[in-house]
Design a protein around this motif. Structure first.
Motif, short mmCIF file in Angstrom:
data_model
loop_
_atom_site.label_atom_id
_atom_site.label_comp_id
_atom_site.label_asym_id
_atom_site.label_seq_id
_atom_site.Cartn_x
_atom_site.Cartn_y
_atom_site.Cartn_z
N UNK A 74 0.92 -1.10 0.07
CA UNK A 74 -0.09 0.08 -0.01
C UNK A 74 1.06 1.29 -0.07
N UNK A 75 2.03 1.12 0.42
CA UNK A 75 2.94 2.20 0.39
C UNK A 75 3.67 2.39 -1.11
N UNK A 76 3.82 1.37 -1.67
CA UNK A 76 4.71 1.23 -2.78
C UNK A 76 3.73 1.32 -4.25
N UNK A 77 2.57 0.84 -4.31
CA UNK A 77 1.62 0.65 -5.49
C UNK A 77 1.37 2.24 -5.98
N UNK A 78 0.82 2.96 -5.21
CA UNK A 78 0.42 4.49 -5.51
C UNK A 78 1.56 5.17 -6.13
N UNK A 79 2.72 5.07 -5.69
CA UNK A 79 3.92 5.69 -6.27
C UNK A 79 4.38 5.32 -7.58
#
Length: 336
Positions: A74-79
């Protein structure tokens, strides 16, 4: 002798963290744990939950570690979604995906992902990102789709026959995941008796604790997964396969990746609790294993990430995002 025993205990704990990826970090403000993304129906009727976002190629596929769902990213995918189409998913038996037939090994995982992508009409080229045990699974997927996979990022990846390699280097028991399996067996037995959640000290860790600010429906969804026997059956089967059929399949696969861009990220703090001089020995050994994997490509690189635990996608998400961007750029320019 005491120092060596303590080192082995720390190694066992550290190796446990290499597989267990239960999300200890705070949940996002709007926790998607309460709802599936896209439920893709496979030929045998089972459904896999995919979460795709963003635009741009190559498409990035995120494979979580042992027992983790798509929300581990969830911290990586949006970026990544700012520049690429990116998909995470729940493996069979986890999250919102239906339980799959045993064994739940790497071959079954790669096959499910392959079929789900075809049903969902998600085409390559792909960059694969695998964390922990997921690093083994993406390597098997790359064996299935060699023409479609144009790069890989392995995040503190597990290694084929890892238990045996650690035991040979540091003594019997150093690479064992027996403690995790025993807990999963206890949780399975309790789930089958409908005895979860429980205040029994031996069973408290079978179910998740509420998160600060978590919506009731999200908490209910996480609890529903934890009390479902399918979750624990899947964990046990996955554990039993890691250093057996999964490792054998990886070892029998591609010995080299040619000039495919490959970055192996090693967590700098993965064994921070180990006593010295054992700590330096373990870190050097772990780094060496990752260098072996990186060396399978002529454009492979191993990099240590400072201030990162095994859960690097929580501690240092930007390091993962940067590695994906680098591999993507390399894949587009071709071999230098």
């Amino acid at each position: 002798m005491v120092a060596r025993s303590r080192l082995i205990l720390v190694l066992v704990a550290g190796l446990a963290s290499l597989a267990v990826t239960g999300c200890k970090a705070a949940a996002p403000a709007r926790d998607p744990q309460a709802h599936p993304g896209q439920l893709v129906r496979l030929a045998d009727g089972r459904r896999l939950n995919l979460r795709c976002s963003g635009k741009g190629g190559p498409t990035v596929l995120l494979e979580s570690g042992f027992a983790a769902t798509s929300l581990a990213w969830w911290k990586v995918q949006p970026k990544i979604a700012k520049t690429h189409r990116v998909c995470s998913y729940d493996r069979a038996g986890y999250g919102f995906s239906d339980e799959g037939p045993a064994p739940r090994d790497g071959a079954a995982t790669a096959r499910d992902l392959d079929h789900a992508l075809r049903v969902a009409k998600i085409r390559g080229p792909f960059i694969l990102v695998g964390h922990s045990a997921g690093g083994l699974y993406v390597r098997l997927f790359a064996d299935r789709r060699p023409r479609d996979v144009v790069g890989m990022v392995l995040v503190d990846t597990s290694i084929e026959f890892q238990e045996q390699r650690f035991a040979a280097a540091f003594g019997a028991g150093a690479g064992s995941l027996a403690g995790i399996r025993q807990r999963a067996v206890r949780c399975l037995e309790a789930a089958e008796r409908k005895a979860l959640p429980s205040d029994d000290p031996a069973l408290v860790r079978c179910t998740p604790k509420p998160r600060d600010g978590e919506a009731a429906e999200a908490a209910d969804a996480r609890m529903a997964e934890a009390v479902n026997p399918a979750n624990w059956r899947t964990q046990i089967s996955e554990l039993d396969s890691l250093w057996a059929s999964t490792s054998r399949a990886v070892a029998a696969g591609r010995g080299a990746y040619g000039d495919m861009p490959l970055i192996v990220l090693t967590a700098g703090d993965a064994y921070g609790d180990a006593p010295e001089p054992g700590r330096a020995m373990v870190r050097a050994f772990w780094t060496g294993l990752h260098r072996e994997v990186a060396a399978r490509s002529t454009r492979g690189a191993q990099r240590s990430v400072a201030n990162a635990s095994h859960m690097m996608m929580f501690d240092q998400p930007d390091a993962v995002v940067a590695a994906v961007a680098e591999v993507s750029a390399m894949s587009k320019v071709g071999r230098p």
